[in-house]
Motif scaffolding. Structure first.
Motif, PDB file in Angstrom:
ATOM      1  N   GLU A  17       0.828  -1.209   0.000  1.00 33.47           N
ATOM      2  CA  GLU A  17       0.000   0.000   0.000  1.00 33.47           C
ATOM      3  C   GLU A  17       0.866   1.265   0.000  1.00 33.47           C
ATOM      4  OE1 GLU A  17      -3.207   2.288  -0.375  1.00 33.47           O
ATOM      5  OE2 GLU A  17      -3.169   0.084  -0.476  1.00 33.47           O
ATOM      6  N   GLN A  18       1.972   1.231   0.728  1.00 33.94           N
ATOM      7  CA  GLN A  18       2.875   2.376   0.735  1.00 33.94           C
ATOM      8  C   GLN A  18       3.462   2.616  -0.654  1.00 33.94           C
ATOM      9  OE1 GLN A  18       6.052   2.119   3.598  1.00 33.94           O
ATOM     10  NE2 GLN A  18       7.049   3.971   2.909  1.00 33.94           N
ATOM     11  N   SER A  19       3.813   1.526  -1.343  1.00 34.30           N
ATOM     12  CA  SER A  19       4.341   1.643  -2.701  1.00 34.30           C
ATOM     13  C   SER A  19       3.301   2.247  -3.629  1.00 34.30           C
ATOM     14  CB  SER A  19       4.768   0.267  -3.214  1.00 34.30           C
ATOM     15  OG  SER A  19       5.203   0.337  -4.555  1.00 34.30           O
ATOM     16  N   PHE A  20       2.062   1.784  -3.534  1.00 35.07           N
ATOM     17  CA  PHE A  20       0.995   2.315  -4.380  1.00 35.07           C
ATOM     18  C   PHE A  20       0.878   3.832  -4.208  1.00 35.07           C
ATOM     19  CE2 PHE A  20      -1.681  -1.872  -4.290  1.00 35.07           C
ATOM     20  CZ  PHE A  20      -0.722  -2.473  -5.103  1.00 35.07           C
ATOM     21  N   GLN A  21       0.867   4.277  -2.971  1.00 34.38           N
ATOM     22  CA  GLN A  21       0.678   5.697  -2.688  1.00 34.38           C
ATOM     23  C   GLN A  21       1.860   6.532  -3.182  1.00 34.38           C
ATOM     24  OE1 GLN A  21      -0.168   6.179   1.500  1.00 34.38           O
ATOM     25  NE2 GLN A  21      -1.930   4.795   1.444  1.00 34.38           N
TER      26      GLN A  21
ATOM     27  N   PHE B 121       4.161   5.841  -5.516  1.00 29.13           N
ATOM     28  CA  PHE B 121       4.259   5.881  -6.975  1.00 29.13           C
ATOM     29  C   PHE B 121       3.140   6.722  -7.588  1.00 29.13           C
ATOM     30  CE2 PHE B 121       7.177   2.121  -7.107  1.00 29.13           C
ATOM     31  CZ  PHE B 121       8.100   2.659  -7.993  1.00 29.13           C
ATOM     32  N   GLN B 122       1.947   6.655  -7.016  1.00 32.68           N
ATOM     33  CA  GLN B 122       0.847   7.405  -7.602  1.00 32.68           C
ATOM     34  C   GLN B 122       1.094   8.913  -7.487  1.00 32.68           C
ATOM     35  OE1 GLN B 122      -2.941   5.763  -6.819  1.00 32.68           O
ATOM     36  NE2 GLN B 122      -3.988   7.099  -8.255  1.00 32.68           N
ATOM     37  N   ARG B 123       1.843   9.327  -6.480  1.00 35.47           N
ATOM     38  CA  ARG B 123       2.167  10.745  -6.337  1.00 35.47           C
ATOM     39  C   ARG B 123       3.128  11.232  -7.423  1.00 35.47           C
ATOM     40  NH1 ARG B 123       1.726   9.864  -0.520  1.00 35.47           N
ATOM     41  NH2 ARG B 123       3.927   9.301  -0.374  1.00 35.47           N
ATOM     42  N   VAL B 124       3.831  10.311  -8.068  1.00 36.06           N
ATOM     43  CA  VAL B 124       4.796  10.703  -9.105  1.00 36.06           C
ATOM     44  C   VAL B 124       4.085  11.233 -10.341  1.00 36.06           C
ATOM     45  CG1 VAL B 124       6.601   9.879 -10.665  1.00 36.06           C
ATOM     46  CG2 VAL B 124       6.546   9.067  -8.293  1.00 36.06           C
ATOM     47  N   ALA B 125       3.152  10.432 -10.891  1.00 32.75           N
ATOM     48  CA  ALA B 125       2.484  10.848 -12.136  1.00 32.75           C
ATOM     49  C   ALA B 125       1.062  10.313 -12.248  1.00 32.75           C
ATOM     50  CB  ALA B 125       3.303  10.397 -13.348  1.00 32.75           C
ATOM     51  N   GLY B 126       0.509   9.873 -11.115  1.00 32.82           N
ATOM     52  CA  GLY B 126      -0.875   9.428 -11.126  1.00 32.82           C
ATOM     53  C   GLY B 126      -1.093   8.013 -11.606  1.00 32.82           C
ATOM     54  N   PHE B 127      -0.028   7.203 -11.713  1.00 29.87           N
ATOM     55  CA  PHE B 127      -0.187   5.819 -12.178  1.00 29.87           C
ATOM     56  C   PHE B 127      -0.472   4.933 -10.957  1.00 29.87           C
ATOM     57  CE2 PHE B 127       0.778   3.417 -16.137  1.00 29.87           C
ATOM     58  CZ  PHE B 127       0.421   2.156 -15.690  1.00 29.87           C
TER      59      PHE B 127
ATOM     60  N   VAL C  55      14.957  -3.584 -10.204  1.00 27.07           N
ATOM     61  CA  VAL C  55      13.649  -3.028  -9.860  1.00 27.07           C
ATOM     62  C   VAL C  55      13.889  -2.033  -8.730  1.00 27.07           C
ATOM     63  CG1 VAL C  55      11.330  -3.464  -8.961  1.00 27.07           C
ATOM     64  CG2 VAL C  55      12.420  -5.141 -10.475  1.00 27.07           C
ATOM     65  N   CYS C  56      13.294  -0.845  -8.830  1.00 24.66           N
ATOM     66  CA  CYS C  56      13.444   0.117  -7.739  1.00 24.66           C
ATOM     67  C   CYS C  56      12.104   0.713  -7.364  1.00 24.66           C
ATOM     68  CB  CYS C  56      14.450   1.211  -8.086  1.00 24.66           C
ATOM     69  SG  CYS C  56      13.884   2.417  -9.288  1.00 24.66           S
ATOM     70  N   ASP C  57      12.066   1.352  -6.198  1.00 27.58           N
ATOM     71  CA  ASP C  57      10.845   2.015  -5.754  1.00 27.58           C
ATOM     72  C   ASP C  57      10.852   3.474  -6.191  1.00 27.58           C
ATOM     73  OD1 ASP C  57      12.421   3.453  -3.954  1.00 27.58           O
ATOM     74  OD2 ASP C  57      11.659   2.435  -2.166  1.00 27.58           O
ATOM     75  N   SER C  58       9.900   4.253  -5.725  1.00 25.53           N
ATOM     76  CA  SER C  58       9.742   5.629  -6.192  1.00 25.53           C
ATOM     77  C   SER C  58      10.882   6.540  -5.751  1.00 25.53           C
ATOM     78  CB  SER C  58       8.411   6.207  -5.696  1.00 25.53           C
ATOM     79  OG  SER C  58       8.386   6.242  -4.279  1.00 25.53           O
ATOM     80  N   ARG C  59      11.637   6.118  -4.716  1.00 26.30           N
ATOM     81  CA  ARG C  59      12.758   6.930  -4.220  1.00 26.30           C
ATOM     82  C   ARG C  59      14.080   6.558  -4.874  1.00 26.30           C
ATOM     83  NH1 ARG C  59      13.074   5.286   1.616  1.00 26.30           N
ATOM     84  NH2 ARG C  59      12.431   3.312   0.674  1.00 26.30           N
TER      85      ARG C  59
ATOM     86  N   THR D   7       5.602   6.648 -18.732  1.00 26.53           N
ATOM     87  CA  THR D   7       6.967   7.115 -18.997  1.00 26.53           C
ATOM     88  C   THR D   7       7.526   7.906 -17.829  1.00 26.53           C
ATOM     89  OG1 THR D   7       6.553   7.204 -21.378  1.00 26.53           O
ATOM     90  CG2 THR D   7       8.389   8.529 -20.542  1.00 26.53           C
ATOM     91  N   ALA D   8       6.723   8.811 -17.285  1.00 26.46           N
ATOM     92  CA  ALA D   8       7.182   9.650 -16.177  1.00 26.46           C
ATOM     93  C   ALA D   8       7.505   8.814 -14.942  1.00 26.46           C
ATOM     94  CB  ALA D   8       6.124  10.694 -15.835  1.00 26.46           C
ATOM     95  N   THR D   9       6.780   7.728 -14.749  1.00 20.87           N
ATOM     96  CA  THR D   9       7.015   6.865 -13.586  1.00 20.87           C
ATOM     97  C   THR D   9       8.180   5.915 -13.842  1.00 20.87           C
ATOM     98  OG1 THR D   9       4.630   6.951 -13.146  1.00 20.87           O
ATOM     99  CG2 THR D   9       5.912   5.299 -11.953  1.00 20.87           C
ATOM    100  N   HIS D  10       8.214   5.324 -15.034  1.00 22.26           N
ATOM    101  CA  HIS D  10       9.254   4.346 -15.342  1.00 22.26           C
ATOM    102  C   HIS D  10      10.645   4.964 -15.377  1.00 22.26           C
ATOM    103  CE1 HIS D  10      11.774   1.710 -17.897  1.00 22.26           C
ATOM    104  NE2 HIS D  10      11.153   0.759 -17.215  1.00 22.26           N
ATOM    105  N   GLU D  11      10.746   6.243 -15.717  1.00 19.50           N
ATOM    106  CA  GLU D  11      12.074   6.855 -15.834  1.00 19.50           C
ATOM    107  C   GLU D  11      12.816   6.904 -14.506  1.00 19.50           C
ATOM    108  OE1 GLU D  11      11.919  10.798 -17.311  1.00 19.50           O
ATOM    109  OE2 GLU D  11      11.278  11.668 -15.395  1.00 19.50           O
ATOM    110  N   ILE D  12      12.125   6.628 -13.401  1.00 18.34           N
ATOM    111  CA  ILE D  12      12.788   6.590 -12.099  1.00 18.34           C
ATOM    112  C   ILE D  12      13.906   5.560 -12.095  1.00 18.34           C
ATOM    113  CG2 ILE D  12      12.481   5.984  -9.654  1.00 18.34           C
ATOM    114  CD1 ILE D  12       9.666   7.193  -9.858  1.00 18.34           C
ATOM    115  N   VAL D  13      13.675   4.402 -12.707  1.00 21.12           N
ATOM    116  CA  VAL D  13      14.711   3.369 -12.700  1.00 21.12           C
ATOM    117  C   VAL D  13      15.868   3.761 -13.610  1.00 21.12           C
ATOM    118  CG1 VAL D  13      13.725   1.918 -14.546  1.00 21.12           C
ATOM    119  CG2 VAL D  13      15.106   0.866 -12.749  1.00 21.12           C
TER     120      VAL D  13
END
Length: 346
Positions: A129-133, A135-141, A179-183, A252-258
Motif C-alpha cells: 500500500e505504501q508503494s501504491f501511494q 508511486f501514484q504521487r509521481v504521475a498518477g499511475f 527493480v526500484c521504488d519511487s525513491r 513514462t514519467a514513472t518508469h524513468e525513475i529506474v
C-alpha cells in the motif's frame, strides 16, 4: 578524538617493493572535502560502513593481519568511485596497488554477503500500500509495486571464446536486471547475466519472475522491450485515444525513475561507467562488483543520502518495441490494461 587506522602491509614489509607505507593513518586528519572527492562519501557513512563490514573484513585478514578494515573500506570506495587503482589513491592511505586490489576483493565479497539485508522486495500488505501511494504521487499511475529495467555494464572480453557476453551493441558486458521504488531504492538487483541475453529471456529465467507469478494485486512497470503481463504493465504501442496517450505519459514519467537511478549509480560508482572504460575483471567478479555497488547505493539511501545527487543528464535511450508472436500475447493482461486505462486515464 582521532580515529587511528593501523596499517601493516605484510607483502611490502617482507619483500620490500620500495613503496612508501605509513605507520598510521589518521582518518580525522583528512578533511570532509577530500573524503567526498576521493572516496565518494561523507565521513559518517564511511564510519558506518567500517562497522558494518568489520567482522567480515577482520575474518578475511586474520591470518596475515595485513590491512585494517578502515583502510580496506577506503581503498574499495576509492576504486568504486574512481574506477582505477591509481598510485595517488594508494599513497593517500599508504598501501600498494596490489594491496588495493586485495582490499577491493575483500570489501566486495563482504558487501555481496550483505545484499539480502539491503536489497529486499517486501510483499506484505503494508509495504504494498505504501508503494501504491508513493508511486501514484509521481504521475498518477495506480497500483505500481516497482519499476523494472535491464542494464549493461561493460567488461573486458573473457579469456574463453564465449560470445554470450557480447551484447547487441557489440561489446562485452554483464547484464543487471533492476527493480526500484519511487525513491530510487533497489528492490531487486540480479547482476549475473551474460550481456548477450535478451531482456525477456533474462526476465523469464530470473528469481523476480518466479516471485511475481503469485502477485494478486499491483504490477511492475516495464518499457517496450518487455511483454505485457498481468503483473507487468507496458506502454501502449500505438496509442489512439486521449486516455491511451495519458496512460503512456504517466507510464513514462514513472518508469524513468529506474533509468535515473542507474544513471546516478554509474555516476557515483565510476567503475561501472562504460564511458570511462570497462571493468578489467572476469564476468563473475564484475558481477560481484556491480552488486556491491548496488548494496552501497541502498545503504547510502537508507542512511539519508540523496539517490540522485550525482545523476547524469544524458538523454534517455529509446528502447525498441518487443516483437511478439500472436501466440505469446496475454489476452487477460490486455483486458486488464484496457480496464486500467478506462478507469484511471479517461
Amino acid at each position: 578524538m582521532a580515529i587511528s587506522i593501523a596499517i601493516l602491509d605484510c607483502d611490502l614489509l617482507l619483500h620490500g617493493r620500495g613503496h612508501k607505507t605509513l605507520d598510521r593513518f589518521e582518518l580525522d586528519s583528512v578533511s570532509d572535502t577530500i573524503l567526498l572527492t576521493q572516496f565518494g562519501f561523507p565521513r559518517q557513512f564511511i564510519l558506518y560502513l567500517v562497522e558494518l563490514l568489520r567482522e567480515a573484513l577482520c575474518r578475511r585478514t586474520q591470518r596475515s593481519r595485513a590491512i585494517s578494515p578502515e583502510v580496506q573500506v577506503l581503498a574499495a570506495l576509492g576504486f568504486y568511485t574512481s574506477g582505477s587503482f591509481q598510485t595517488s589513491m594508494g599513497d593517500t592511505i599508504g598501501i600498494s596497488q596490489a594491496s588495493m586490489s586485495r582490499c577491493v576483493s575483500n570489501v566486495t565479497r563482504a558487501l555481496v554477503e550483505k545484499a539480502p539485508q539491503f536489497i529486499t522486495f517486501k510483499s506484505d500488505a503494508s509495504s504494498r500500500e505504501q508503494s501504491f501511494q508513493e508511486f501514484q504521487r509521481v504521475a498518477g499511475f495506480p497500483g505500481v509495486l516497482g519499476v523494472l529495467d535491464y542494464v549493461q555494464v561493460a567488461i573486458k572480453a573473457p579469456n574463453s571464446e564465449d560470445s554470450s557476453y557480447v551484447n547487441k551493441k557489440g561489446f562485452h558486458s554483464v547484464g543487471c536486471q533492476l527493480v526500484c521504488d519511487s525513491r530510487g531504492l533497489l528492490l531487486s538487483a540480479e547482476t549475473h547475466w551474460p550481456g548477450g541475453l535478451k531482456d525477456t529471456d533474462v526476465l523469464e529465467t530470473s528469481a523476480l519472475y518466479k516471485q511475481m507469478q503469485g502477485t494478486e494485486e499491483g504490477w511492475l512497470l516495464g518499457d517496450r522491450r518487455y511483454p505485457l503481463r498481468k503483473w507487468l504493465m507496458t506502454p501502449v504501442d500505438h496509442p489512439e485515444s486521449p486516455a491511451e496517450f495519458q496512460y503512456n505519459l504517466a507510464h513514462t514519467a514513472t518508469h524513468e525513475i529506474v533509468d535515473r537511478t542507474f544513471r546516478a549509480i554509474q555516476t557515483r560508482f565510476k567503475c561501472l561507467d562504460g564511458t570511462k572504460g570497462y571493468l578489467q575483471y572476469s564476468p563473475e567478479r564484475s558481477s560481484s562488483i556491480l552488486l556491491a555497488c548496488c548494496v552501497l547505493h541502498n545503504a547510502s539511501l537508507q542512511s539519508g543520502l540523496d539517490a540522485w545527487t550525482l545523476e547524469r543528464t544524458d538523454p534517455l535511450e529509446q528502447p525498441e518495441s518487443l516483437e511478439q508472436r500472436p501466440e505469446d500475447r496475454d489476452s487477460q493482461a490486455e483486458d486488464l490494461r484496457k480496464q486500467l486505462i478506462l478507469k484511471h486515464f479517461s
